[in-house]
Structures are given as C-alpha cells and as structure tokens.
Write a protein that holds these residues in place. Structure first.
Motif, PDB file in Angstrom:
ATOM      1  N   LYS A   1       5.351   1.387  11.229  1.00 55.83           N
ATOM      2  CA  LYS A   1       5.139   0.594  10.015  1.00 55.83           C
ATOM      3  C   LYS A   1       4.739  -0.830  10.368  1.00 55.83           C
ATOM      4  CE  LYS A   1       7.503  -1.020   5.847  1.00 55.83           C
ATOM      5  NZ  LYS A   1       8.775  -1.016   5.082  1.00 55.83           N
TER       6      LYS A   1
ATOM      7  N   GLU B   1       1.200  -3.053   9.571  1.00 58.52           N
ATOM      8  CA  GLU B   1       1.249  -4.325   8.852  1.00 58.52           C
ATOM      9  C   GLU B   1       0.603  -5.446   9.675  1.00 58.52           C
ATOM     10  OE1 GLU B   1       2.171  -5.006   5.809  1.00 58.52           O
ATOM     11  OE2 GLU B   1       2.743  -2.937   5.367  1.00 58.52           O
TER      12      GLU B   1
ATOM     13  N   ARG C   1      -5.794  -2.397   0.932  1.00 57.93           N
ATOM     14  CA  ARG C   1      -5.736  -1.858   2.287  1.00 57.93           C
ATOM     15  C   ARG C   1      -7.002  -1.064   2.617  1.00 57.93           C
ATOM     16  NH1 ARG C   1      -1.342  -2.349   5.276  1.00 57.93           N
ATOM     17  NH2 ARG C   1       0.469  -3.324   4.298  1.00 57.93           N
TER      18      ARG C   1
ATOM     19  N   ARG D   1      -2.712  -7.520   8.545  1.00 56.12           N
ATOM     20  CA  ARG D   1      -2.637  -8.969   8.322  1.00 56.12           C
ATOM     21  C   ARG D   1      -3.695  -9.716   9.122  1.00 56.12           C
ATOM     22  NH1 ARG D   1       0.470 -12.726  11.050  1.00 56.12           N
ATOM     23  NH2 ARG D   1       1.809 -11.103  11.912  1.00 56.12           N
TER      24      ARG D   1
END
Length: 302
Positions: free
Chosen positions: A124, A128, A80, A132
C-alpha cells in the motif's frame, strides 16, 4: 473513460471504504468478504444490522454510502487513473532508492508489525509513494526553476535526502544464560516473542511493549552494543540465539534492516526541482488540473 465503465467499478470502490469487498451473484445476493477472510452472503433486502429491533437493510446501507462517499471516492479513483496514464505516456518513473527511503520513514513511524502486516503495508505504501511523486512531477513539469536555486537548496539541505542505516528491533534481556536458554526453547516451541518479553525481560522500558526497541539508526548512541553484529547475520522477522550483552544475556528479534541510502546531486535533482516548484507556485497535490489532458467523462459531470 466511459460512464458505463465508471458505474461498473464504483460499487467495489465504495465498499473498500468500509474494509469490505462485495460481489453480486446471479441470485440478487452479495458476498461480503470481511477482513478476516470469511465470506457472508446477504440478499439486497436483508438486514446488515439491528439496533434495539430497528433494522438497517443492505440497500439502505449502499444508498448511504453512495450519497456520502460516492463522488469523493470516484474522484480519487479517476485521479489515480489519470496520473498513472499520464506518467506512463511521459515515461515518469520513480527512483527505487527514493521509494526505499520513503518506505523506511513510514516504517519508522510504526510499531512492531508481523511479517504479513508489513508485507501488506509495504504494498500500500509503495503505491502511495509512487502516486505522490508522479503527481508532483506531472504538476510541475512546465514550471521553470533556475539551476542555481536547485543547487543552492541541495547544498543547504542535502543531508535530509540521505538516510543512515537503521534496524527495527525487539529484545528479551535476562540475567543469565540458563534463563536465556529456557526462553529460547520456548521460542523454538512456538511461543510468542512479545509475550515472553513481557514475562522474562529485565528491561523495564520495553518489556511491557513486548521488548520493542524501535527503529534505530545503527550509528545512534542508543543502539545497544553488540546487537548490530548479531543482527547482521539474521534474516528479517527472525530471532537470534542467546548472546552476552552489556547488562545480561539477550535474544533479539529483527523486524527490518534498512541499509544506508545516499543520493548524489544528479540523482536527487529532479525531486528537489519539483519540491521547489510546488512551493514557488503554492500548489497542492491535487490531480484535477491534469484531467484536461485526457478525455474524462464521469457520472458527476455538470
């Protein structure tokens, strides 16, 4: 990234895997922050569980977590950081409309949520989604996809990138206005919408689920007549006053309202290109190939 920094943060990462944050204090104790917000102090040699008199102490628990999850969790964190740093360096930003569309898809797969639950989930999910797509762009930036292939694919599948307006609703359907007013008064007094739906609603398909109708496109044949007009004047996570519906008198609860999301070719072209490039090269969404672009030093280096 230095070994010292990585080792300093690994404990926090490991404990999030069991939904508990741990902070060490100056007396060789840790504070466990549980999901319900309560704090518990425990020493390193204190039991965290007891089974038929056999104790599991805190240090054994932590050792097991490190051995079982340590490398995997640390790699996830490094991934990340790598993606975030490279995306910032290369000015890779994700279109807000793409994020909103993906949030809507995720919401459609969930049941009814409270406002607090949705707020936490949205934060959250947003992280994500951004991760992605940034990872996709970074992995495929040097892969060439001919313009005509992108254009042809878009023309064939462009509807899959757009999204119709939709609403996530629950309702309480009763026989007459007097009953509806009684239910409304109970709502105003603080009663649960879900429990009142179970008690009063005539809709046998939804009353056991607290009146939950689902996430429905407003142009769907299954969207109840008159509900959209009422919901359009409501704030999210609020209930309506009673109104006349097809099969009685209804009170609706609006969880979420999602406007139509549409893209033109130039807006969605970069996303189509990265999608085709991933398929062309049979690539998976793995950030490890990007590590060589940065200086990575971690505890599991060979």
């Amino acid at each position: 990234m230095s070994k010292k920094l990585l080792m300093g943060i690994i404990a926090v990462l490991l404990i999030t895997n069991v939904a508990t944050l741990i902070f060490k204090d100056s007396k060789d104790q840790v504070v466990l922050n549980e999901e319900d917000g309560e704090e518990k102090a425990v020493s390193n040699n204190e039991p965290v569980a007891s089974i038929a008199g056999e104790k599991i102490i805190y240090t054994d628990w932590m050792k097991e977590l490190r051995e079982v999850h340590g490398e995997k969790q640390l790699k996830t964190m490094v991934d990340r950081h790598v993606v975030e740093k490279l995306a910032e360096e290369k000015d890779i930003e994700i279109n807000e409309k793409v994020i909103e569309r993906e949030l809507a898809y995720l919401l459609a797969m969930q049941g009814a949520m409270t406002e607090a639950e949705y707020t936490a989930a949205e934060e959250k999910w947003r992280d994500e989604i951004i991760y992605r797509y940034q990872l996709e762009f970074l992995l495929t930036e040097d892969i060439t996809v001919p313009e005509d292939e992108i254009q042809t694919y878009y023309e064939g599948y462009k509807n899959q990138y757009n999204m119709s307006a939709a609403m996530q609703l629950s309702h309480i359907l009763v026989e007459n206005k007097d009953t509806a007013e009684k239910v409304y008064e109970e709502l105003e007094a603080g009663a649960s919408f879900e429990l009142l739906a179970q008690e009063y609603s005539l809709d046998k398909e939804t009353n056991k689920d607290g009146g939950y109708l689902g996430f429905i496109n407003t142009n769907s044949q299954f969207f109840p007549n008159g509900y959209e007009e009422v919901a359009n004047g409501m704030e999210e996570h609020t209930y309506s006053e009673p109104f006349v519906a097809d099969n009685g008198v209804a009170i609706i609860y609006l969880q979420q309202a999602v406007p139509a999301i549409e893209f033109d070719y130039e807006e969605i072209k970069p996303y189509v290109k990265s999608e085709l490039a991933l398929h062309k090269e049979k690539m998976t969404l793995n950030a490890e190939p990007l590590w060589e672009e940065l200086e990575i030093d971690w505890i599991f280096s060979e």
